[in-house]
Design an enzyme around this catalytic site. Structure first.
Site, short mmCIF file in Angstrom:
data_model
loop_
_atom_site.label_atom_id
_atom_site.label_comp_id
_atom_site.label_asym_id
_atom_site.label_seq_id
_atom_site.Cartn_x
_atom_site.Cartn_y
_atom_site.Cartn_z
N TYR A 14 0.82 -1.22 0.00
CA TYR A 14 0.00 0.00 0.00
C TYR A 14 0.85 1.27 0.00
O TYR A 14 0.66 2.16 0.83
CB TYR A 14 -0.95 0.03 1.22
CG TYR A 14 -1.73 -1.25 1.39
CD1 TYR A 14 -2.81 -1.53 0.55
CD2 TYR A 14 -1.39 -2.20 2.35
CE1 TYR A 14 -3.52 -2.72 0.68
CE2 TYR A 14 -2.10 -3.38 2.49
CZ TYR A 14 -3.16 -3.63 1.65
OH TYR A 14 -3.85 -4.80 1.79
N ASP A 242 -13.44 -16.92 8.10
CA ASP A 242 -12.08 -16.51 7.75
C ASP A 242 -11.32 -16.27 9.05
O ASP A 242 -11.46 -15.21 9.67
CB ASP A 242 -12.15 -15.25 6.88
CG ASP A 242 -10.77 -14.70 6.54
OD1 ASP A 242 -9.78 -15.17 7.13
OD2 ASP A 242 -10.69 -13.79 5.69
N LYS A 271 -1.58 -16.98 7.84
CA LYS A 271 -0.74 -16.14 8.71
C LYS A 271 0.08 -16.93 9.73
O LYS A 271 1.17 -17.38 9.43
CB LYS A 271 -1.61 -15.08 9.39
CG LYS A 271 -2.07 -13.98 8.43
CD LYS A 271 -2.77 -12.89 9.19
CE LYS A 271 -3.33 -11.78 8.31
NZ LYS A 271 -2.33 -10.82 7.89
N1 PMP Z 1 -8.29 -12.63 5.61
C1 PMP Z 1 -7.99 -11.92 6.71
C2 PMP Z 1 -8.98 -11.89 7.85
C3 PMP Z 1 -6.79 -11.21 6.78
O1 PMP Z 1 -6.51 -10.48 7.88
C4 PMP Z 1 -5.88 -11.28 5.70
C5 PMP Z 1 -4.56 -10.54 5.71
N2 PMP Z 1 -4.47 -9.39 6.42
C6 PMP Z 1 -6.22 -12.04 4.58
C7 PMP Z 1 -7.44 -12.71 4.58
C8 PMP Z 1 -5.31 -12.15 3.39
O2 PMP Z 1 -4.19 -12.87 3.71
P1 PMP Z 1 -2.85 -12.70 2.82
O3 PMP Z 1 -2.37 -11.31 3.06
O4 PMP Z 1 -1.95 -13.77 3.37
O5 PMP Z 1 -3.22 -12.95 1.40
#
Ligand code: PMP
Length: 425
Positions: A14, A242, A271
């Site tokens: 970003y 998620d 993550k």
């Molecule tokens: N879902 C959630 C709830 C997230 O916090 C994030 C990343 N901040 C993602 C999906 C995307 O993950 P990535 O950056 O590993 O693609």
């Protein structure tokens, strides 16, 4: 380090190529400390965006990586398999709720979300129903790829920029009862009316359980999630949770859905899965969902990334699960939560602070105005901490191994930034 090259040629998250924000050169990291090239030691308050839950340079994770490199770093997963993937998937199935029995490994959180959405679409296709909409929440965040972006808050993910390219989905109001306040059932009304009006078109509901992360660090009441599960059952809609940010202990439970005692049909993990060592994600489903998807016209699930099941990432992730199995995370996140509950309310009295909130190892200070990113970042570095706010949100999700004096230092640095007007716009 060639910071001029970095500034002139490398995109950071970003940021603009025209006027990039400063970047701090990291030489190494260990435990909760990030060491800059200049010799400064920063106490980490971010776990590298929720990932490094056990801290940096962890001996158990290092040894898993070294051993695996000597065996095999990567082989394709099509037609081949290996112990690191099998060991990891066994652990994931054991740790998550009983209904989740099938694991799809992929590269990143966003891809896990793409996979979950594709699974839901294929599920209904296989059942002969045309369902192509997703119902989600305002203030949510699910990633930066196209499908993930289409279910992320329209303002945060700038839907207007991609108009015409992004499929249009259905957004319900985000939960408005905070985690620890008396539950107001009216908070579910908008969601209930949207699912009722559209269920025949809705393939799945997707949301972040209990904590809406990058979309606003909102910590909401478990009854909302319970209500969502109830309505998904009532209207026969799949529920995708998620847990990419919240999973693996961050909220004080191993998975945030446990706060509400609900089970998803599809679960996205990422993550912290590798303890922040490398990128890996997993999408888990029930046998019913998996077999329905594969019983359809395609006869399989149509996805297979090059680095699927990467042995190196799986070996480190298995080691990360082994650390979690020692069960120290529970006492650690509880201690961090207790400390936030002691230290953060005082900041709420500050004239620049709108509100504070915390859950598990997540602490949030919401300011009344947006931060000045370059100034506050520099201020934090001078205070010897690594905290990276966005907008009005100054938040901490430190490694679980953080000690009381580390948390004190993080909170003191936030207080000092609040007392420095130049840190805000
Ligand atoms: N879902 C959630 C709830 C997230 O916090 C994030 C990343 N901040 C993602 C999906 C995307 O993950 P990535 O950056 O590993 O693609």
């Amino acid at each position: 380090m060639d910071l001029v090259f970095d500034r002139q040629h490398i995109w950071h998250p970003y940021t603009s190529t025209l006027s990039p924000l400063p970047c701090y050169p990291v030489e190494r990291a260990a435990g909760v400390s990030i060491f800059l090239e200049s010799g400064e030691e920063l106490i980490d308050g971010m776990s590298s965006w929720w990932a490094a839950i056990h801290g940096y340079n962890h001996p158990h994770l290092n040894s898993a990586a070294h051993q695996q490199i000597d065996d095999v770093s990567h082989v394709m997963f099509g037609g081949l398999t290996h112990a690191p993937a099998i060991n990891l998937c066994k652990k994931l199935i054991d740790m998550t709720c009983d209904s989740l029995q099938h694991v799809f490994l992929a590269d990143s959180g966003s891809v896990a979300v793409e996979v979950s959405l594709k699974m839901a679409l294929q599920y209904w296709h296989a059942r002969g129903e045309k369902r192509s909409k997703f119902l989600t929440l305002r203030d949510g965040y699910h990633g930066d790829t196209f499908a993930a972006m289409s279910v992320t808050d329209p303002d945060n993910s700038m839907h207007s920029l991609y108009k015409g390219f992004l499929p249009e989905h259905i957004f319900a109001n985000s939960p408005n009862t905070p985690f620890d306040q008396p539950w107001d059932p009216r908070g579910l009304d908008d969601f209930a009316s949207k699912i009722k009006a559209n269920y025949q078109d809705i393939a799945a509901v997707i949301l972040e359980p209990i904590v809406q992360g990058a979309g606003g660090m909102r910590i909401y009441h478990p009854e909302f999630l319970k209500g969502v599960r109830r309505l998904c059952d009532q209207y026969n809609v799949l529920l995708i949770l998620d847990e990419i940010a919240t999973g693996f202990g961050r909220t004080g439970k191993l998975f945030a859905y446990q706060h509400a005692n609900v089970e998803p049909d599809i679960l996205c993990l990422g993550k912290a899965i590798t303890g922040g060592y490398m990128t890996l994600s997993a999408t888990l489903t029930s046998t019913h969902v998996a077999n329905t998807v594969c019983g359809g016209e395609a006869g399989c699930f149509m996805h297979g990334p090059t680095f699927m099941g990467n042995p190196l990432a799986c070996a480190v992730a298995t080691a990360s699960m082994e650390i979690l199995e020692r069960n120290e995370w529970q006492a650690q996140t509880k201690a961090i939560e207790t400390q936030f509950s002691q230290l953060l309310p005082r900041l709420e009295q500050h004239p620049l602070v709108e509100t504070v909130r915390w859950l598990g190892a997540i602490g949030v200070v919401e300011a009344k105005c947006a931060v000045n990113m370059a100034v506050i970042q520099d201020h934090f570095v001078k205070q010897g901490v690594w905290i990276r706010p966005f907008g009005k949100l100054i938040y901490m999700m430190p490694p679980f191994i953080s000690q009381p004096h580390h948390i004190e230092k993080l909170v003191a640095a936030i207080e000092s930034a609040l007392n420095t007007p130049a840190c805000f716009q």
